[in-house]
Design a protein around this motif. Structure first.
Motif, short mmCIF file in Angstrom:
data_model
loop_
_atom_site.label_atom_id
_atom_site.label_comp_id
_atom_site.label_asym_id
_atom_site.label_seq_id
_atom_site.Cartn_x
_atom_site.Cartn_y
_atom_site.Cartn_z
N VAL A 1 0.89 -1.16 0.00
CA VAL A 1 0.00 0.00 0.00
C VAL A 1 0.92 1.20 0.00
N ALA A 2 0.83 2.03 -1.04
CA ALA A 2 1.86 3.04 -1.24
C ALA A 2 1.30 4.32 -1.82
N ASP A 3 1.94 5.43 -1.44
CA ASP A 3 1.82 6.66 -2.19
C ASP A 3 3.23 7.02 -2.63
N LEU A 4 3.44 8.23 -3.09
CA LEU A 4 4.77 8.57 -3.58
C LEU A 4 5.81 8.62 -2.47
N ALA A 5 5.40 9.00 -1.27
CA ALA A 5 6.38 9.20 -0.20
C ALA A 5 6.59 7.97 0.68
N ARG A 6 5.57 7.13 0.82
CA ARG A 6 5.64 6.04 1.79
C ARG A 6 5.08 4.75 1.21
N PHE A 7 5.42 3.64 1.87
CA PHE A 7 4.79 2.37 1.51
C PHE A 7 4.79 1.45 2.72
N ARG A 8 3.84 0.50 2.68
CA ARG A 8 3.80 -0.59 3.65
C ARG A 8 3.71 -1.90 2.88
N ARG A 9 4.47 -2.88 3.32
CA ARG A 9 4.43 -4.20 2.70
C ARG A 9 3.34 -5.00 3.39
N LEU A 10 2.22 -5.22 2.69
CA LEU A 10 1.07 -5.91 3.28
C LEU A 10 0.82 -7.29 2.68
N GLY A 11 1.73 -7.73 1.82
CA GLY A 11 1.60 -9.08 1.26
C GLY A 11 2.79 -9.41 0.39
N HIS A 12 3.02 -10.70 0.19
CA HIS A 12 4.11 -11.12 -0.68
C HIS A 12 3.98 -12.61 -0.96
N LEU A 13 4.66 -13.07 -1.99
CA LEU A 13 4.75 -14.50 -2.23
C LEU A 13 5.52 -15.14 -1.09
N ASP A 14 5.12 -16.34 -0.73
CA ASP A 14 5.82 -17.08 0.31
C ASP A 14 7.28 -17.26 -0.09
N PRO A 15 8.24 -16.85 0.73
CA PRO A 15 9.64 -17.00 0.35
C PRO A 15 10.06 -18.47 0.24
N VAL A 16 10.95 -18.73 -0.68
CA VAL A 16 11.58 -20.03 -0.81
C VAL A 16 13.09 -19.81 -0.90
N PRO A 17 13.89 -20.81 -0.52
CA PRO A 17 15.34 -20.65 -0.63
C PRO A 17 15.77 -20.59 -2.10
N LEU A 18 16.80 -19.80 -2.35
CA LEU A 18 17.36 -19.66 -3.70
C LEU A 18 18.72 -20.34 -3.71
N PRO A 19 18.77 -21.63 -4.07
CA PRO A 19 20.01 -22.40 -3.91
C PRO A 19 21.11 -21.91 -4.85
N GLY A 20 22.22 -21.50 -4.23
CA GLY A 20 23.32 -20.96 -5.02
C GLY A 20 23.21 -19.47 -5.25
#
Length: 760
Positions: free
Chosen positions: A525-544
């Protein structure tokens, strides 16, 4: 006759190098007005004297009938004392004072000039540097402003008597056309071998013969060198691939006409308009079955990138050579395009058999622009020649001059002042010394050209990016770090002239998160000056780590481990027998950092489906997965969404469904489509939940993943059905080429907020 008045007029915008002074001269003369017109560092200045009603008519027509290449931003007029002047004249330019004028982009050959080079009776018949006020080189030859011949690379070519007469004649369309020239006084062609030794015969005819023999031809264009081969000759195309070390990335094709383009691709009205526009970008088009191009031109894709000739040299070359030609940037691997003659001979000596050169210097190298039409609107992929350096005009001012350093990949930088943001031409990936030189040299040129002395410098948060390190080494400036995905969303907001707030969906391959991890599948949720991270893809390990970016099968192992599907019967594992070693890395955070990247999810699915285990250019696996998908398939895989207040989207659910369908022998194009559809539905479901919690019903889509036309179409269609207002890119790319605009917009918003706070 009416009251006699005199007006002092200022015209701002793109009004230099576009025939604006001759237009003003002709207009004033036609209306019987006295006075003068000239260029200065602010734009065009005019004084007119005559009957009040006629002067008012003149002011109206300044914008209504402006030349085709002009973009009038503002016309202001003040009263002046009448002087009973007679006649109207063009006066000398004034280079004093702070610069505020805008510079036109390079423009494709106009119809009049094209007719002249084809007319045996014209003195410019067959002349490859023909131009006028309505076309020709601009940005690539400008050294300084105001835009006058002494400030361009044409300064070393003295006008002959005939060209001088055209240049001075207000009735001629070359009146004050700065690059004007002819065969007697202008640049000349030469054809050399790879050692720089001139070949005998007419350079153009011999260049055509070289193409016909299957040779690789280096061609000096507006913004740098290209290499060309016969696009119907697979041996020639394969030779070019081998010499350029470009295994799979599609080549662009230049065709002589729209009719020839239609023999290769399906073209709608907007695509035709883009092909024929003065900007002449490469347009990505759907290939027709049986299109007569070599198979190695664009492997793994159903599209071709076509462009039309945009210089007289291109027109003449294709009039002599009747078939489509490959015309791709002259470089090796990820180096910037060659643009100096000596450098071209040195760097391209192992690539080209012959060099079609000329002696007009290029001051600023510029790659071709690339666009795509999605759902009836232009979507830029690479914004460069034909578009740059024309600014984006924003509805809010920058209180302080800003430099935005951009991203590491697909780099552009931007300078901003007043209401304008000047986003640079495509620089490329800041991974080698030559590209870094292009980056720093370009910044110096833009600062000089637009008289920007930055007080605020915006940069990415990643401490190891060369653009970040460049910013950190600047003295006497305020540094503003901008999170990568916030910059993507801010770029989309600025592209649409909005401030937010919005639900921002930023999907890409890699971005440095505020927690130090690798982000890339973000809901903000963002405007030009600020943002909040309110969701994301579930992280997975990046091997290498970064190795997995170039070897998508590694990410496939990571996702398969998430769903407990590490079974030797899967082809992706059989093809990569050391998968067990990679799987062992998943438990070592140091060697397998977590990522929420949407790009890596596409990579994993592409590898599992046998599309691509390793890539030769950025985004290749995802691009080929999109091209493979059956667009008629409407089914989609379910995805679970959990958590709160930060939502987590389980991309592994998509992988589980992909494997299930693959084992059931479901056709791969259907599986690829169901993956796209399922991810699109998950995006919209998250937006729905965030609308409920925030009350925001506008969604901005940005990041390189949203250059995927199938995903973008699915997401925007579902968002529309659920009553969302959707913001998309149309002026700068959704990929990292638009990051600099977003960084500048964030820095400007923070400056305005600070200024507002200091006044309250």
């Amino acid at each position: 006759m009416g009251e006699l008045v005199r007006k002092r007029i200022r015209v701002e915008g793109i009004v230099q190098g576009v025939g604006f002074r001759p237009f003003v001269y002709s207009l004033a003369t036609r209306l019987g007005l006295a006075g003068h017109v000239g260029n200065d560092v602010h734009g065009v200045f005019i004084e007119v004297e005559g009957a009040d009603s006629v002067v008012q008519r003149f002011l109206a027509l300044l914008q209504e009938q402006a030349p085709p290449l002009a973009a009038v931003a503002r016309v202001s007029a003040t009263d002046a004392e009448t002087v009973a002047e007679e006649g109207f004249r063009v006066v000398d330019s004034d280079a004093a004072g702070p610069r505020a004028t805008l510079v036109s982009s390079d423009s494709a050959t106009c119809a009049d000039c094209s007719d002249e080079i084809a007319d045996p009776g014209d003195r410019r018949f067959g002349y490859p540097f023909t131009n006028c006020t309505n076309c020709g080189p601009r940005f690539t030859i400008v050294r300084d402003v105001p835009y006058d011949r002494p400030n361009t690379t044409m300064s070393e070519f003295a006008l002959c008597a005939k060209c001088e007469a055209e240049y001075r004649d207000p009735a001629n369309r070359r009146f004050h056309a700065q690059p004007v020239c002819c065969p007697d006084c202008g640049p000349r062609l030469r054809l050399t071998d790879r050692g720089g030794v001139a070949r005998r015969g007419d350079p153009l005819a011999e260049a055509v013969a070289a193409l016909a023999r299957g040779e690789v031809l280096a061609v000096k264009g507006l913004g740098g060198y290209h290499v060309a081969v016969d696009a119907t000759d697979d041996d020639a195309a394969a030779t070019l691939r081998k010499r350029k070390h470009r295994e799979d990335k599609p080549f662009a094709i230049m065709v002589a006409s729209v009719e020839q383009a239609r023999s290769l691709c399906a073209i709608d009205d907007l695509e035709e308009a883009l092909l024929m526009s003065r900007r002449r970008p490469i347009v990505l088009l759907d290939r027709l079955p049986g299109a007569a191009v070599a198979p190695s031109i664009a492997p793994g894709t159903r599209q071709l990138g076509l462009m039309l000739p945009y210089t007289p040299l291109h027109h003449l070359l294709l009039r002599g050579f009747p078939r489509p030609i490959v015309l791709t940037s002259a470089n090796v691997s990820d180096e910037p395009i060659a643009y100096r003659d000596d450098d071209a001979l040195e760097r391209l000596g192992e690539i080209a058999d012959a060099f079609l050169m000329h002696d007009r210097p290029i001051h600023m190298r510029t790659d071709d622009s690339v666009v795509r039409v999605v759902s009836g609107r232009e979507m830029p992929i690479r914004r460069s020649r034909g578009y740059v350096p024309e600014p984006l005009t924003l509805p809010w001012p920058f209180p302080q001059p800003v430099l935005a350093c951009g991203a590491e990949l697909k780099n552009t930088f931007a300078v901003a002042k007043g209401e304008h943001v000047f986003v640079s031409h495509h620089i490329g990936d800041l991974e080698n010394y030559e590209t870094l030189r292009s980056f720093t040299g370009g910044i110096a040129h833009f600062r000089r050209l637009f008289d920007v002395e930055p007080q605020v410098v915006a940069h990415d948060l990643h401490p190891e990016y060369l653009s970040t390190k460049f910013a950190a080494e600047l003295d006497g400036v305020e540094l503003v770090g901008v999170q990568h995905h916030h910059a993507h969303i801010a770029s989309c907001l600025a592209d649409n002239g909005e401030t937010g707030p919005v639900i921002g969906v930023a999907f890409d391959g890699t971005g440095y998160g505020t927690d130090g991890s690798i982000w890339g599948g973000e809901f903000l949720v963002a405007d030009l000056a600020r943002f909040r991270r309110l969701g994301h893809l579930d992280p997975v390990p990046l091997p290498g780590g970064t190795t997995a970016i170039k070897q998508p099968w590694r990410t496939a192992v990571s996702y398969l481990a998430e769903v407990d599907r590490l079974s030797a019967d899967l082809d992706v594992l059989r093809r990569n027998p050391n998968w067990t070693e990679v799987a062992a890395l998943l438990r070592q955070r140091r060697h397998a950092p977590p990522t929420s990247s949407a790009g890596r999810l596409f990579d994993a699915v592409a590898a599992i489906l046998g599309v691509r285990d390793a890539i030769n250019y950025e985004g290749q696996a995802a691009i080929e997965l999109e091209q493979l998908a059956d667009s008629a398939e409407t089914g989609g895989y379910p995805v679970s969404i959990s958590g709160g207040p930060v939502l987590r989207v389980r991309g592994a659910d998509l992988v589980r469904a992909v494997v299930t369908d693959l084992r059931a022998a479901t056709p791969v194009p259907v599986i690829a489509a169901r993956f796209h559809n399922g991810l699109a539905a998950a995006v919209v479901d998250v937006c729905d939940r965030l609308r409920e919690s925030t009350g925001i019903a506008a969604v901005a889509l940005s990041g390189g993943v949203f250059q995927n036309a199938l995903l973008l179409l699915r997401v925007t269609t579902m968002l529309h059905r659920r009553g969302f207002r959707t913001l998309l890119h149309s002026q700068v790319p959704a990929n990292d080429g638009g990051i600099s605009l977003g960084q500048a917009a964030v820095a400007g918003a923070l400056c305005r907020r600070t200024a507002s706070g200091s006044r309250s």
